[in-house]
Design an enzyme around this catalytic site. Structure first.
Site, short mmCIF file in Angstrom:
data_model
loop_
_atom_site.label_atom_id
_atom_site.label_comp_id
_atom_site.label_asym_id
_atom_site.label_seq_id
_atom_site.Cartn_x
_atom_site.Cartn_y
_atom_site.Cartn_z
CG ASN A 1 3.78 -3.64 -8.77
OD1 ASN A 1 3.09 -4.07 -8.13
ND2 ASN A 1 4.21 -2.50 -8.96
NE ARG B 1 6.14 -2.97 -5.03
CZ ARG B 1 4.91 -2.41 -4.63
NH1 ARG B 1 3.82 -2.60 -5.31
NH2 ARG B 1 4.94 -1.83 -3.61
CG HIS C 1 8.89 3.13 -0.67
ND1 HIS C 1 8.50 4.00 0.27
CD2 HIS C 1 7.88 2.83 -1.52
CE1 HIS C 1 7.44 4.41 -0.15
NE2 HIS C 1 6.94 3.99 -1.16
N GLY D 1 6.71 9.97 -2.97
CA GLY D 1 5.75 9.71 -3.83
C GLY D 1 4.45 9.80 -3.28
NE ARG E 1 -0.54 4.13 2.72
CZ ARG E 1 0.42 3.93 1.85
NH1 ARG E 1 1.44 4.44 1.79
NH2 ARG E 1 -0.02 2.76 0.93
N GLY F 1 10.24 14.01 -4.49
CA GLY F 1 11.85 14.22 -4.13
C GLY F 1 12.57 14.41 -5.48
CG ASN G 1 9.81 15.69 -10.86
OD1 ASN G 1 10.58 16.12 -11.75
ND2 ASN G 1 9.38 14.52 -10.58
CD GLU H 1 10.12 1.48 -6.52
OE1 GLU H 1 9.60 2.49 -7.10
OE2 GLU H 1 9.43 1.10 -5.43
P1 ADP Z 1 4.16 6.74 -6.63
O1 ADP Z 1 4.24 6.66 -5.29
O2 ADP Z 1 2.54 6.44 -7.03
O3 ADP Z 1 4.97 5.77 -7.50
P2 ADP Z 1 5.46 8.70 -7.55
O4 ADP Z 1 6.83 8.62 -7.19
O5 ADP Z 1 5.22 9.00 -9.24
O6 ADP Z 1 4.07 8.16 -6.72
O7 ADP Z 1 4.87 10.36 -7.30
C1 ADP Z 1 3.79 10.99 -7.33
C2 ADP Z 1 4.05 12.37 -6.63
O8 ADP Z 1 4.75 13.08 -7.34
C3 ADP Z 1 2.67 13.00 -6.74
O9 ADP Z 1 2.17 13.78 -5.52
C4 ADP Z 1 2.85 14.19 -7.72
O10 ADP Z 1 2.05 15.54 -7.56
C5 ADP Z 1 4.34 14.51 -7.40
N1 ADP Z 1 5.04 15.17 -8.34
C6 ADP Z 1 5.71 14.76 -9.49
N2 ADP Z 1 5.97 15.87 -10.57
C7 ADP Z 1 6.04 17.05 -9.49
C8 ADP Z 1 6.45 18.27 -9.34
N3 ADP Z 1 7.13 18.59 -10.75
N4 ADP Z 1 6.29 18.95 -8.42
C9 ADP Z 1 6.03 18.71 -7.33
N5 ADP Z 1 5.40 17.31 -7.13
C10 ADP Z 1 5.40 16.32 -8.21
#
Ligand code: ADP
Length: 398
Positions: A10, A89, A178, A208, A239, A331, A333, A384
């Site tokens: 990527n 990607r 996505h 994310g 954004r 989503g 976590n 992905e």
């Molecule tokens: P990317 O779009 O860079 O791939 P990710 O899918 O890894 O990003 O998501 C990153 C986001 O997920 C960040 O805003 C991070 O704070 C959030 N995140 C990760 N773990 C948690 C958690 N336990 N609670 C809330 N937000 C979380």
């Protein structure tokens, strides 16, 4: 059974992310991240067997230098000869590609043609692709497009209400993003629920740093919140998402800002970061909101409200709702965000199961609604890289 391993790449303009996967088990044997490419202090970090190793790239601080370093690392672990194909990607395949494809000269020309739609990303993907072709001589390369899954959107969903000739002349329309995640997650959701994906009306929220939401029916994308670029739609880390396009003339006239300054502000300084003045990181926003920080509280509420509003509209696009799916870092976590979003959706017959919601974290899938809900809300971790590996193995005949 695939005997060979798949290398997934990527490439960004200043970065290169790589992973070597076993396509059957999904196991990642080695991963790497090259950063600061094209700067004198470029470097690459490898992760193998849980251990990290940083290698200086200053002698050749470009994409080719990074792929060469990756090849050396693979040799050091006797993995080089086990790579059977490379999957890349690619951010935009425009209207040219509705599925992944084996790379040949025509495909390279096609990715070049799509550069106006992804001016920062597609040129970087081409650099990575050429480096892979040179350094991994003779191996098949496959490209997997972020936009491909959304090519099934109906015309009334992808067309903007502007003079139609702008679409005809310049390709101005909604493409979405996505897509690889949505394809993986819609398959996994159907599998998890024991249903055929053709029988499921799904609304999938990929949350994310970048965040979007997609309506899937008949296993196909019906509409999505990102548009010509990833700026449209939900409130994201940095954004703005949806905004009145008249902000451009308003800020030009009142704040003396240029088009590029406003574009940069909307992409890099807005969203959770802009509203809170604190951070683009959702965890930090949640922590500070819990302590009562007014900006963090507002940012969180706006993120949740916009998302709930979009879920409502995407149920129209999906023709109803059988499954609401949460994926991506937030989503997968954030039980807090999921609970508060569902709090807006009682009218759709969705009711949260508190205990199940708390359990569905850190890579655990799970239904988070009560049994008497009219549809299920479910957490499904995305992958992905694995989807890219699957396409690459299939198209390479491995
Ligand atoms: P990317 O779009 O860079 O791939 P990710 O899918 O890894 O990003 O998501 C990153 C986001 O997920 C960040 O805003 C991070 O704070 C959030 N995140 C990760 N773990 C948690 C958690 N336990 N609670 C809330 N937000 C979380």
């Amino acid at each position: 059974m695939t005997q060979k391993l798949i290398l997934v790449l990527n490439c960004g303009s200043s970065s290169l992310k790589g992973a070597v996967l076993d396509n059957d088990s999904g196991e990642v044997l080695l991963s790497c991240l090259a950063e600061k490419l094209n700067l004198p202090d470029a470097y690459i970090t490898f992760k193998f067997n849980g251990e990290k190793r940083k290698v200086d790239l200053s002698a050749k601080p470009d994409h080719t230098g990074a792929v060469e370093a990756l090849m050396e690392e693979l040799k050091a672990h006797d993995l080089d000869s086990r790579i059977g194909a490379i999957g890349h990607r690619v951010v935009s395949g425009g209207e040219l590609y509705s599925e992944s494809i084996l790379v040949d000269d025509e495909v390279i020309a096609g990715i070049e043609k799509c550069i106006p739609l992804a001016p920062l990303h597609n040129p970087a993907h081409l650099l990575g692709l050429r480096a892979a072709q040179t350094i991994f001589k003779g191996l098949p390369n496959v490209v997997v497009f972020d936009t491909a899954f959304h090519q099934t959107m109906p015309e009334h969903a992808y067309t903007y209400a502007v003079p139609h000739e702008l679409y005809e002349k310049y390709g101005l329309r909604r493409y979405g993003a996505h897509g690889t995640s949505y394809r993986y997650v819609s398959d996994e959701t159907a599998r998890f629920l024991g249903k055929d994906k053709k029988d499921l009306r799904m609304v999938i929220a990929h949350l994310g740093n970048g965040a979007s939401i997609t309506a899937v029916a008949n296993g196909q994308s019906q509409d999505t919140s990102m548009g010509l670029t990833p700026l449209e739609g939900l409130v994201m880390g940095t954004r703005s998402g949806d905004i009145d396009p008249a902000v451009f003339s308003f800020l030009a006239e009142n704040a003396n800002m240029t088009i590029s300054q406003i574009t940069e502000m909307l992409n890099k300084k807005s969203g959770l970061l802009g509203i809170s003045g604190l951070s683009n990181d959702c965890r930090t926003i949640e922590e500070e909101a819990a302590k009562g920080h007014p900006g963090a509280k507002l940012a969180l509420e706006m993120f949740i409200y916009r998302l709930a509003k979009y879920i409502g509209s995407m149920t129209v696009a999906a023709g109803g709702l059988d499954a609401l799916v949460f994926t991506g870092g937030i989503g997968e976590n954030s039980d807090i965000i999921r609970e508060r979003v569902l709090g807006y959706l009682g009218f759709l017959g969705l009711h949260i199961d508190q205990e199940a919601n708390l359990k569905a974290r850190f890579g655990n899938a799970g239904v988070i609604t009560t049994a008497d809900s009219k549809a299920v809300a479910v957490v499904i971790p995305t992958n992905e890289e694995l989807m890219i590996a699957h396409d690459t193995a299939r198209l390479s005949g491995l």
